[in-house]
Design a protein around this motif. Structure first.
Motif, short mmCIF file in Angstrom:
data_model
loop_
_atom_site.label_atom_id
_atom_site.label_comp_id
_atom_site.label_asym_id
_atom_site.label_seq_id
_atom_site.Cartn_x
_atom_site.Cartn_y
_atom_site.Cartn_z
N MET A 1 36.71 45.35 16.71
CA MET A 1 37.71 46.40 16.91
C MET A 1 37.05 47.65 17.48
O MET A 1 35.99 48.07 17.03
N GLN A 2 37.69 48.25 18.49
CA GLN A 2 37.14 49.43 19.17
C GLN A 2 38.09 50.62 19.03
O GLN A 2 39.26 50.53 19.41
N TYR B 1 34.04 43.19 12.83
CA TYR B 1 33.24 44.36 13.19
C TYR B 1 34.15 45.46 13.74
O TYR B 1 35.06 45.18 14.52
N ALA B 2 33.88 46.69 13.34
CA ALA B 2 34.60 47.84 13.90
C ALA B 2 33.58 48.80 14.51
O ALA B 2 32.52 49.05 13.93
N LEU C 1 31.53 48.81 3.10
CA LEU C 1 31.23 48.43 4.48
C LEU C 1 29.72 48.47 4.74
O LEU C 1 29.00 49.29 4.16
N ILE C 2 29.25 47.57 5.60
CA ILE C 2 27.89 47.66 6.12
C ILE C 2 27.92 48.71 7.22
O ILE C 2 28.71 48.61 8.16
N THR C 3 27.07 49.72 7.12
CA THR C 3 27.14 50.85 8.04
C THR C 3 25.99 50.81 9.05
O THR C 3 24.84 50.59 8.69
N GLN D 1 40.88 47.81 4.21
CA GLN D 1 42.08 47.05 3.82
C GLN D 1 42.34 45.89 4.78
O GLN D 1 42.84 44.83 4.37
N LEU D 2 41.97 46.07 6.04
CA LEU D 2 42.21 45.04 7.05
C LEU D 2 41.19 43.90 6.96
O LEU D 2 41.41 42.83 7.52
N GLY D 3 40.08 44.11 6.25
CA GLY D 3 39.09 43.06 6.07
C GLY D 3 37.84 43.21 6.91
O GLY D 3 37.01 42.28 6.96
N VAL D 4 37.67 44.35 7.60
CA VAL D 4 36.46 44.60 8.38
C VAL D 4 35.24 44.58 7.46
O VAL D 4 35.31 45.00 6.30
N VAL D 5 34.11 44.08 7.97
CA VAL D 5 32.90 43.97 7.16
C VAL D 5 31.85 45.02 7.57
O VAL D 5 31.23 45.64 6.72
N THR D 6 31.63 45.19 8.87
CA THR D 6 30.61 46.15 9.32
C THR D 6 31.25 47.24 10.18
O THR D 6 32.18 46.97 10.95
N LEU D 7 30.74 48.44 10.05
CA LEU D 7 31.25 49.59 10.81
C LEU D 7 30.09 50.26 11.53
O LEU D 7 29.11 50.70 10.90
N THR D 8 30.19 50.34 12.85
CA THR D 8 29.18 51.00 13.67
C THR D 8 29.68 52.35 14.14
O THR D 8 30.76 52.46 14.73
N PHE D 9 28.89 53.39 13.88
CA PHE D 9 29.17 54.73 14.38
C PHE D 9 28.43 54.88 15.71
O PHE D 9 27.20 54.86 15.75
N SER D 10 29.19 55.01 16.79
CA SER D 10 28.57 55.11 18.10
C SER D 10 28.99 56.41 18.78
O SER D 10 29.73 57.22 18.23
N GLY D 11 28.51 56.60 20.01
CA GLY D 11 28.84 57.79 20.75
C GLY D 11 28.92 57.47 22.22
O GLY D 11 29.14 56.33 22.59
#
Length: 358
Positions: A261-262, A27-28, A99-101, A68-78
């Motif tokens: 990842m943060q 997760y990123a 990516l799962i967004t 490229q690093l293999g992350v699966v989901t990406l969360t856009f936060s604030g």
């Protein structure tokens, strides 16, 4: 879930269990902006001024490196992510890269004409909604978006149903001592009144802001919330696992911070986690790395020792951290608590929404 996403989860899981010594994050979380138009008492981010936030192309480069690093989901936060005018562009780009967004918003900037963009850009759309009462909502959040949320969520749900969109609309509830006695009403508002797809509960982080401790729920309040939420688990698709609900307030887990990842709004990778930059007393070896100057894959390999050193940390109450930690090696948790217990019921409710059966 898309086949490509399922395959990416499987590849990520196998890589971390079987191959090599370098762990791959699953997760990123990127703080797309630190600006916010709410004034939450338990968070000080709204006091921030915009400073050196990455531009669209810089974020796209980082998104490419996450893939490229293999992350699966990406969360856009604030902050509030929709203060960024390019949020839809970035989310669509991330989704096109497989990516799962995900995004979490206070919904204050919602426009009905954007429903199609929401459907195209996001797999998960979280809406912060902590109370059924405007005065309590305002006491927690500093401003009153509640009535606007009540008006706009049904529009969103109707629009998505017409589009047969697969995006999952989730109510995001932070448990505090101000709303702990209304979890039953919150659940029924989210599902019965607003028609949302699922709900996610998190316990207030007392270190989130200068005044956060004032909102910390008591042990008795936490136990009451646990009981109410658990009692509704069989009736509604609550996204928290049964293990999470049973342990709220007293989590037993091995963090494995490399799992999540943060990256902050300036493109700084925070190792080992989001809290390391604000708590040097707990994370004396924490590191900040400018991803505009360094390649993410190189930094990730170099930081493996840091992530390993804090692998046993379990200081925070964030569900995204706790549940992802359990999923790292516990296949039974992944299949039963996560997939069968939370994902499938939510998918069923989304399908019912799109078929007009609710």
């Amino acid at each position: 879930m898309k086949k490509t996403a399922g395959l990416r989860f499987l590849k990520n899981h196998l890589s971390n269990r079987v191959f090599g010594s370098t762990k791959r994050p699953t997760y990123a979380y990127i703080t797309i902006t630190s600006r916010c138009n709410s004034q939450c008492r338990y968070c000080d981010m709204w006091k921030n001024k915009p400073y050196n936030e990455l531009n669209t192309d810089e974020w796209k480069r980082i998104i490419d490196e996450l893939v490229q690093l293999g992350v699966v989901t990406l969360t856009f936060s604030g902050g509030e992510p929709f203060l960024r005018k390019d949020l839809f562009e970035l989310a669509s780009y991330a989704k096109s890269r497989g990516l799962i967004t995900m995004v979490v918003t206070n919904l204050s900037l919602f426009k009905e004409r954007d429903i199609g963009k929401i459907a195209e850009s996001f797999d998960f759309f979280g809406i912060s909604i902590d109370s059924t009462q405007p005065e309590i909502y305002k006491e927690i959040r500093g401003v009153d978006w509640l009535e606007r949320i009540k008006e706009d969520v049904p529009k969103l749900m109707t629009g998505l149903a017409l589009l047969k969109a697969e995006v999952n609309i989730c109510g995001m509830v932070t448990i505090t001592n101000k709303n702990s006695d209304e979890m039953h009403d919150v659940l029924h508002m989210i599902f019965d009144d607003l028609g949302m797809d699922t709900v996610s509960f998190n316990l207030l982080d007392p270190s989130g802001g200068a005044n956060a401790k004032e909102l910390t729920p008591t042990a008795e309040q936490i136990n009451d919330c646990k009981q109410v939420i658990s009692d509704h688990k069989s009736s509604y698709p609550i996204s928290n696992s049964t293990r999470f609900l049973s342990q709220i307030g007293n989590f037993d887990y091995r963090c494995n911070p490399w799992k999540c990842m943060q990256i902050n709004s300036m493109g700084i990778l925070l190792s080992p986690c989001l809290f390391s930059s604000s708590r040097p007393d707990i994370f004396p070896d924490g590191k900040k790395t400018d991803l505009c100057k360094h390649k993410l894959s190189d930094v990730w390999r170099e930081n493996q020792e840091i992530y390993s050193k804090y692998a046993n940390c379990n200081l925070c109450n964030l569900g995204c951290v706790v549940e992802s930690a359990w999923s790292t090696y516990d296949l039974n948790f992944v299949l039963n608590d996560s997939f069968r217990g939370t994902i499938l019921p939510t998918m069923k409710r989304v399908n019912e929404r799109n078929a007009g059966r609710r």
